[in-house]
Motif scaffolding. Structure first.
Motif, mmCIF file in Angstrom:
data_model
loop_
_atom_site.group_PDB
_atom_site.id
_atom_site.type_symbol
_atom_site.label_atom_id
_atom_site.label_comp_id
_atom_site.label_asym_id
_atom_site.label_seq_id
_atom_site.Cartn_x
_atom_site.Cartn_y
_atom_site.Cartn_z
ATOM 1 N N THR A 293 0.777 -1.295 0.029
ATOM 2 C CA THR A 293 -0.128 -0.036 0.064
ATOM 3 C C THR A 293 0.950 1.244 -0.095
ATOM 4 O O THR A 293 0.622 2.184 -0.593
ATOM 5 N N GLY A 294 1.882 1.235 1.020
ATOM 6 C CA GLY A 294 3.120 2.433 0.771
ATOM 7 C C GLY A 294 3.357 2.849 -0.578
ATOM 8 O O GLY A 294 3.618 3.781 -0.979
ATOM 9 N N ARG A 295 3.741 1.643 -1.365
ATOM 10 C CA ARG A 295 4.178 2.072 -2.691
ATOM 11 C C ARG A 295 3.163 2.782 -3.680
ATOM 12 O O ARG A 295 3.588 3.684 -4.283
ATOM 13 N N ASP A 296 2.003 2.695 -3.317
ATOM 14 C CA ASP A 296 0.729 3.457 -3.896
ATOM 15 C C ASP A 296 0.935 5.036 -3.445
ATOM 16 O O ASP A 296 0.223 5.733 -4.125
ATOM 17 N N HIS A 297 1.693 5.057 -2.406
ATOM 18 C CA HIS A 297 1.692 6.599 -1.675
ATOM 19 C C HIS A 297 3.191 6.943 -1.695
ATOM 20 O O HIS A 297 3.519 7.922 -0.904
ATOM 21 N N GLY A 298 3.920 6.500 -2.563
ATOM 22 C CA GLY A 298 5.165 6.956 -2.730
ATOM 23 C C GLY A 298 6.206 6.473 -1.652
ATOM 24 O O GLY A 298 7.416 7.222 -1.309
ATOM 25 N N LEU A 299 5.794 5.675 -0.711
ATOM 26 C CA LEU A 299 6.777 5.053 0.242
ATOM 27 C C LEU A 299 7.689 3.730 -0.156
ATOM 28 O O LEU A 299 7.018 3.013 -0.963
ATOM 29 N N ASP A 300 8.677 3.688 0.150
ATOM 30 C CA ASP A 300 9.553 2.486 -0.045
ATOM 31 C C ASP A 300 9.807 1.723 1.549
ATOM 32 O O ASP A 300 10.827 2.131 1.884
ATOM 33 N N LEU A 301 8.946 1.030 1.822
ATOM 34 C CA LEU A 301 8.925 0.050 3.008
ATOM 35 C C LEU A 301 9.450 -1.150 2.828
ATOM 36 O O LEU A 301 8.992 -1.866 1.848
ATOM 37 N N ASP A 302 10.327 -1.551 3.825
ATOM 38 C CA ASP A 302 11.016 -3.003 3.592
ATOM 39 C C ASP A 302 9.960 -4.043 3.908
ATOM 40 O O ASP A 302 8.770 -3.688 4.660
ATOM 41 N N VAL A 303 10.362 -5.276 3.395
ATOM 42 C CA VAL A 303 9.273 -6.424 3.598
ATOM 43 C C VAL A 303 10.131 -7.530 4.522
ATOM 44 O O VAL A 303 11.201 -7.600 4.252
ATOM 45 N N PRO A 304 9.254 -7.982 5.539
ATOM 46 C CA PRO A 304 10.280 -8.792 6.274
ATOM 47 C C PRO A 304 10.511 -10.081 5.705
ATOM 48 O O PRO A 304 9.897 -10.458 4.649
ATOM 49 N N SER A 305 11.680 -10.637 6.275
ATOM 50 C CA SER A 305 11.992 -11.931 5.673
ATOM 51 C C SER A 305 11.053 -13.091 6.152
ATOM 52 O O SER A 305 10.651 -13.047 7.242
#
Length: 163
Positions: free
Chosen positions: A56-68
């Motif tokens: 969802t953050g990508r749609d708002h211009g955010l680059d949030l990490d994804v857990p392993s």
């Protein structure tokens, strides 16, 4: 950055923190099988929340990490396992467990507030993706809170009166 992106970022940080704490609690309390297994299951929820927030953050211009997806391994995991075994043999293992449950509860409470804020912002902005995300994830966070609170209620009388 607007309020929605700030909330997404804060919520992602909160879910990551809760996931790390759930992982640590599961490792530290391996000898308490209910704690170990439920904390691990709740960890999967927080990791899923992080993944969904990152999408969802990508749609708002955010680059949030994804857990392993990989479980903790290596030296840290071995140290935690030894500590769990040592604590399990001590007469007062309940105090560290109560402290850990308190931290889990407070982390989930903080995340719950952010999920509510995100849901309200989604409604105000008429953003179905935000409201759908909050509708899916917030009940899980409430369940994390209820579990930690229930375990505190169950363990506190026994632990605190036996010291």
């Amino acid at each position: 950055m607007n309020g929605i992106t700030l909330t997404l970022r804060a919520l992602h940080h909160g879910e990551r923190s809760l996931a790390k704490e759930l992982s640590a609690v599961a490792d530290r309390h391996r000898t308490e099988h209910e704690i170990h297994h439920v904390a691990h299951d709740l960890l999967m929820w927080s990791n899923d929340h992080c993944r969904r927030l990152a999408e969802t953050g990508r749609d708002h211009g955010l680059d949030l990490d994804v857990p392993s997806e990989e479980p903790a391994t290596g030296l840290l995991s071995a140290v935690r396992e030894r500590a769990a075994e040592a604590l399990g043999n001590r007469p007062e293992p309940g105090l560290p467990l109560l402290r850990d449950l308190r931290e889990l509860y407070l982390g989930a409470v903080g995340n719950s507030v952010y999920w509510e804020m995100l849901a309200q912002a989604g409604q105000a902005a008429r953003d179905d993706r935000l409201t759908d995300l909050a509708s899916l994830c917030h009940p899980r966070t409430l369940r994390q809170m209820r579990w930690a609170n229930a375990m505190i209620k169950k363990l506190a009388p026994q632990v605190l009166t036996s010291l």
